[in-house]
Motif scaffolding. Structure first.
Motif, PDB file in Angstrom:
ATOM      1  N   ALA A 167     -13.506 -15.676  -0.601  1.00  0.00           N
ATOM      2  CA  ALA A 167     -14.529 -15.656   0.150  1.00  0.00           C
ATOM      3  C   ALA A 167     -15.538 -14.321  -0.449  1.00  0.00           C
ATOM      4  CB  ALA A 167     -14.197 -14.980   1.546  1.00  0.00           C
ATOM      5  N   LEU A 168     -15.049 -13.646  -1.684  1.00  0.00           N
ATOM      6  CA  LEU A 168     -15.978 -12.461  -2.271  1.00  0.00           C
ATOM      7  C   LEU A 168     -17.023 -13.029  -3.121  1.00  0.00           C
ATOM      8  CD1 LEU A 168     -13.242 -10.028  -3.696  1.00  0.00           C
ATOM      9  CD2 LEU A 168     -14.793  -9.573  -1.611  1.00  0.00           C
ATOM     10  N   PRO A 169     -18.145 -12.507  -2.945  1.00  0.00           N
ATOM     11  CA  PRO A 169     -19.265 -13.056  -3.648  1.00  0.00           C
ATOM     12  C   PRO A 169     -19.034 -12.694  -5.072  1.00  0.00           C
ATOM     13  CG  PRO A 169     -20.042 -11.209  -2.148  1.00  0.00           C
ATOM     14  CD  PRO A 169     -18.504 -11.595  -1.968  1.00  0.00           C
ATOM     15  N   HIS A 170     -19.696 -13.329  -6.034  1.00  0.00           N
ATOM     16  CA  HIS A 170     -19.308 -13.077  -7.326  1.00  0.00           C
ATOM     17  C   HIS A 170     -19.922 -11.858  -7.961  1.00  0.00           C
ATOM     18  CE1 HIS A 170     -17.908 -17.039  -7.915  1.00  0.00           C
ATOM     19  NE2 HIS A 170     -18.939 -17.709  -7.498  1.00  0.00           N
ATOM     20  N   HIS A 171     -20.582 -11.009  -7.428  1.00  0.00           N
ATOM     21  CA  HIS A 171     -21.025  -9.778  -7.684  1.00  0.00           C
ATOM     22  C   HIS A 171     -20.079  -8.855  -7.594  1.00  0.00           C
ATOM     23  CE1 HIS A 171     -22.806  -9.609  -3.743  1.00  0.00           C
ATOM     24  NE2 HIS A 171     -22.559  -8.081  -3.836  1.00  0.00           N
ATOM     25  N   VAL A 172     -18.876  -9.190  -6.882  1.00  0.00           N
ATOM     26  CA  VAL A 172     -17.873  -8.036  -6.431  1.00  0.00           C
ATOM     27  C   VAL A 172     -16.584  -8.492  -6.936  1.00  0.00           C
ATOM     28  CG1 VAL A 172     -16.453  -7.235  -4.328  1.00  0.00           C
ATOM     29  CG2 VAL A 172     -19.048  -7.794  -4.111  1.00  0.00           C
ATOM     30  N   LEU A 173     -16.011  -7.294  -7.782  1.00  0.00           N
ATOM     31  CA  LEU A 173     -14.712  -7.415  -8.347  1.00  0.00           C
ATOM     32  C   LEU A 173     -13.704  -6.907  -7.559  1.00  0.00           C
ATOM     33  CD1 LEU A 173     -16.718  -6.255 -11.168  1.00  0.00           C
ATOM     34  CD2 LEU A 173     -14.482  -6.651 -12.157  1.00  0.00           C
ATOM     35  N   ILE A 174     -12.702  -7.491  -7.446  1.00  0.00           N
ATOM     36  CA  ILE A 174     -11.316  -6.873  -6.840  1.00  0.00           C
ATOM     37  C   ILE A 174     -10.299  -6.657  -7.591  1.00  0.00           C
ATOM     38  CG2 ILE A 174     -10.823  -9.411  -6.522  1.00  0.00           C
ATOM     39  CD1 ILE A 174      -9.512  -8.247  -3.869  1.00  0.00           C
ATOM     40  N   VAL A 175      -9.649  -5.011  -7.484  1.00  0.00           N
ATOM     41  CA  VAL A 175      -8.496  -4.770  -7.944  1.00  0.00           C
ATOM     42  C   VAL A 175      -7.397  -4.783  -6.816  1.00  0.00           C
ATOM     43  CG1 VAL A 175      -7.402  -2.704  -8.956  1.00  0.00           C
ATOM     44  CG2 VAL A 175      -9.709  -3.278  -9.325  1.00  0.00           C
ATOM     45  N   VAL A 176      -6.380  -5.574  -7.413  1.00  0.00           N
ATOM     46  CA  VAL A 176      -5.011  -5.753  -6.473  1.00  0.00           C
ATOM     47  C   VAL A 176      -4.001  -4.909  -7.309  1.00  0.00           C
ATOM     48  CG1 VAL A 176      -3.182  -6.963  -5.477  1.00  0.00           C
ATOM     49  CG2 VAL A 176      -5.733  -8.000  -5.488  1.00  0.00           C
ATOM     50  N   ASP A 177      -3.797  -3.351  -6.613  1.00  0.00           N
ATOM     51  CA  ASP A 177      -2.740  -2.564  -7.245  1.00  0.00           C
ATOM     52  C   ASP A 177      -1.416  -3.097  -6.775  1.00  0.00           C
ATOM     53  OD1 ASP A 177      -1.314  -0.301  -7.725  1.00  0.00           O
ATOM     54  OD2 ASP A 177      -2.734   0.875  -7.066  1.00  0.00           O
ATOM     55  N   GLU A 178      -0.674  -3.538  -7.673  1.00  0.00           N
ATOM     56  CA  GLU A 178       0.890  -3.874  -7.391  1.00  0.00           C
ATOM     57  C   GLU A 178       1.880  -2.629  -8.027  1.00  0.00           C
ATOM     58  OE1 GLU A 178       1.169  -8.021  -8.997  1.00  0.00           O
ATOM     59  OE2 GLU A 178      -0.420  -8.844  -7.300  1.00  0.00           O
ATOM     60  N   ALA A 179       1.742  -1.495  -7.698  1.00  0.00           N
ATOM     61  CA  ALA A 179       2.563  -0.789  -8.298  1.00  0.00           C
ATOM     62  C   ALA A 179       3.690  -0.778  -7.938  1.00  0.00           C
ATOM     63  CB  ALA A 179       1.709   0.891  -7.963  1.00  0.00           C
ATOM     64  N   TYR A 180       4.079  -1.420  -6.830  1.00  0.00           N
ATOM     65  CA  TYR A 180       5.386  -1.554  -5.976  1.00  0.00           C
ATOM     66  C   TYR A 180       5.837  -2.888  -5.968  1.00  0.00           C
ATOM     67  CZ  TYR A 180       4.369   3.336  -4.716  1.00  0.00           C
ATOM     68  OH  TYR A 180       3.833   4.487  -4.831  1.00  0.00           O
ATOM     69  N   SER A 181       5.213  -3.757  -6.828  1.00  0.00           N
ATOM     70  CA  SER A 181       5.640  -5.328  -6.702  1.00  0.00           C
ATOM     71  C   SER A 181       7.081  -5.462  -6.738  1.00  0.00           C
ATOM     72  CB  SER A 181       4.620  -5.893  -7.572  1.00  0.00           C
ATOM     73  OG  SER A 181       4.632  -7.224  -7.235  1.00  0.00           O
ATOM     74  N   GLU A 182       7.759  -4.938  -7.749  1.00  0.00           N
ATOM     75  CA  GLU A 182       8.974  -5.156  -8.355  1.00  0.00           C
ATOM     76  C   GLU A 182      10.050  -5.022  -7.145  1.00  0.00           C
ATOM     77  OE1 GLU A 182       7.095  -2.778  -9.802  1.00  0.00           O
ATOM     78  OE2 GLU A 182       6.805  -3.962 -11.908  1.00  0.00           O
ATOM     79  N   ASN A 228       0.883  -1.115   0.155  1.00  0.00           N
ATOM     80  CA  ASN A 228      -0.062  -0.057  -0.101  1.00  0.00           C
ATOM     81  C   ASN A 228       0.709   1.353   0.013  1.00  0.00           C
ATOM     82  OD1 ASN A 228      -2.506   1.556   0.264  1.00  0.00           O
ATOM     83  ND2 ASN A 228      -1.861   1.865   2.342  1.00  0.00           N
ATOM     84  N   ASN A 229       0.405   2.209  -0.651  1.00  0.00           N
ATOM     85  CA  ASN A 229       0.947   3.528  -0.706  1.00  0.00           C
ATOM     86  C   ASN A 229      -0.082   4.216   0.197  1.00  0.00           C
ATOM     87  OD1 ASN A 229       1.951   6.244  -0.863  1.00  0.00           O
ATOM     88  ND2 ASN A 229       1.350   6.265  -3.218  1.00  0.00           N
TER      89      ASN A 229
END
Ligand SMILES: *Cc1c(COP(=O)(O)O)cnc(C)c1O
Length: 369
Positions: free
Chosen positions: A185-200, A167-168
């Motif tokens: 565990a998320l229900p199917h009507h929910v999208l999830i964004v995983v922001d990996e801006a610093y992953s490297e 996280n930033n």
């Protein structure tokens, strides 16, 4: 006609607060007559761009009378190969911030809720508010994401969850097993964004990129950027990785030529410059050591960070420390707008920049005590 035209704006736009960027070197130079300024405020790569990226930009300049390749084919091919995903699973953006915005425009309406954490990246509230949706902000845990609280916040109106990993501005991260359980565990009507801006930069145990999970979860979108470790913040290139159906939607909504040709060429070259990334990451690790060692010596509390910046808790409003540092020619980042008025965020710089910051900080804190 009076200025009531402003009243015609959408409720989302009217309720927006503008993003506050870090102070630029130029702006500080104009305010104070300083000849040498160190900027550790926007998590940029202190090495500057890869030489291969500069060369690629030079080579493409004679062609800039022409439109860029609107599908970014070469860059997407290189990214697909790097991540072991399909070409059609990638969406290029004018910075990864554009991908975040495209996602809300494609999936979120004013009747939806969008969940993100307290102290999470400032663009999530902006893109949520811009489409008029309701932001649900869950309490943090030791400044990081509290996945249990986020899961508990899901309702039938939830359409999207943002998680920055790391996280930033806090540098905190969530572990692989916890994140996978959360997505499961998320229900199917929910999208999830995983922001990996610093992953490297990440080199902590139990961390994993979610890109390989995209084939398993239709509701997962992972975002990456060329602005941080790849050293191309000024060119604006980022991308999303998702299943093909989602990528097609995002690509339909974006501007036809959203990434310019120098940016496409530079990103592809930087991606191939593994030595540059290695150098950048090891410089960051050494610089993080240098900074945190100084914080420990000065008795300052900081949050362990997996990224290229670190958040320090001064245990009192930090604005005056930020301003005193400006007078020493050092720009760091106040994070009041993240609900962290006692903290400053410091980007890891080159060794001499970190040393200059540490010396200035000692000077400033000494003068204040
Ligand atoms: C810097 C940053 C980005 C990158 O934004 P770009 O638009 O790609 O420059 C995305 N997410 C987070 C959490 C960031 O800190």
């Amino acid at each position: 006609m009076s200025c009531d035209v402003v009243e015609l704006a959408t409720p989302g736009a009217r309720g927006l607060k503008r993003y506050e960027p870090g102070k630029s070197i130029e702006a500080l130079r104009q305010e104070l007559d300083l000849d040498s300024i160190v900027k550790l405020a926007s998590n940029e790569n202190p090495l500057g761009p890869s030489p291969l990226a500069l060369e690629a930009i030079g080579a493409c300049l004679p062609e800039i009378a022409r439109y860029p390749d609107g599908s970014g084919i070469k860059l997407k091919e290189a990214l697909a190969e790097k991540h072991g995903v399909g070409f059609g699973e990638i969406t290029l953006g004018n910075g990864s911030n554009e991908i975040l915005e495209l996602i809300t425009r494609v999936f979120v309406t004013p009747s939806h809720e969008v969940i993100f954490s307290e102290h999470a990246f400032a663009v999530y509230p902006i893109v949520t508010q811009a489409v008029g949706a309701k932001a649900i902000i869950t309490p943090a845990q030791a400044l990081g994401h509290n996945l249990a609280a986020m899961e508990a916040a899901v309702t039938e109106n939830t359409r999207l969850v943002f998680i920055a990993n790391p996280n930033n501005p806090t540098g905190t991260w969530v572990e692989e097993s916890a994140l996978m359980a959360f997505i499961e565990a998320l229900p199917h009507h929910v999208l999830i964004v995983v922001d990996e801006a610093y992953s490297e930069y990440v080199d902590v145990p139990h961390y994993a990129s979610c890109i390989p999970w995209v084939q398993r979860y239709a509701n997962l979108i992972v975002t990456r950027t060329f602005s941080k470790a790849y050293g191309l913040a000024g060119l604006r290139v980022g991308y999303g990785v998702s299943q093909v159906g989602v990528a097609e939607l995002l690509n339909r909504v974006r501007q036809p030529f959203n990434v310019n040709s120098p940016a496409l060429a530079a990103a592809q070259a930087a991606l191939g410059d593994e030595a540059y990334i290695k150098r950048s990451v090891s410089l960051n690790h050494a610089g993080m050591e240098q900074l945190t060692e100084a914080f420990r010596r000065l008795g300052l509390h900081y949050t362990p960070s997996a990224a290229n910046f670190v958040c320090v808790d001064f245990k009192r409003p930090a604005r005056s420390i930020y301003e005193a540092l400006l007078h020493e020619g050092v720009i760091v980042r106040p994070v009041e707008n993240y609900g962290l008025e006692n903290h400053l965020r410091i980007t890891v710089g080159q060794e001499y920049e970190n040393a200059r910051f540490i010396a200035a900080l000692e000077q400033v804190l000494g003068a204040m005590s």
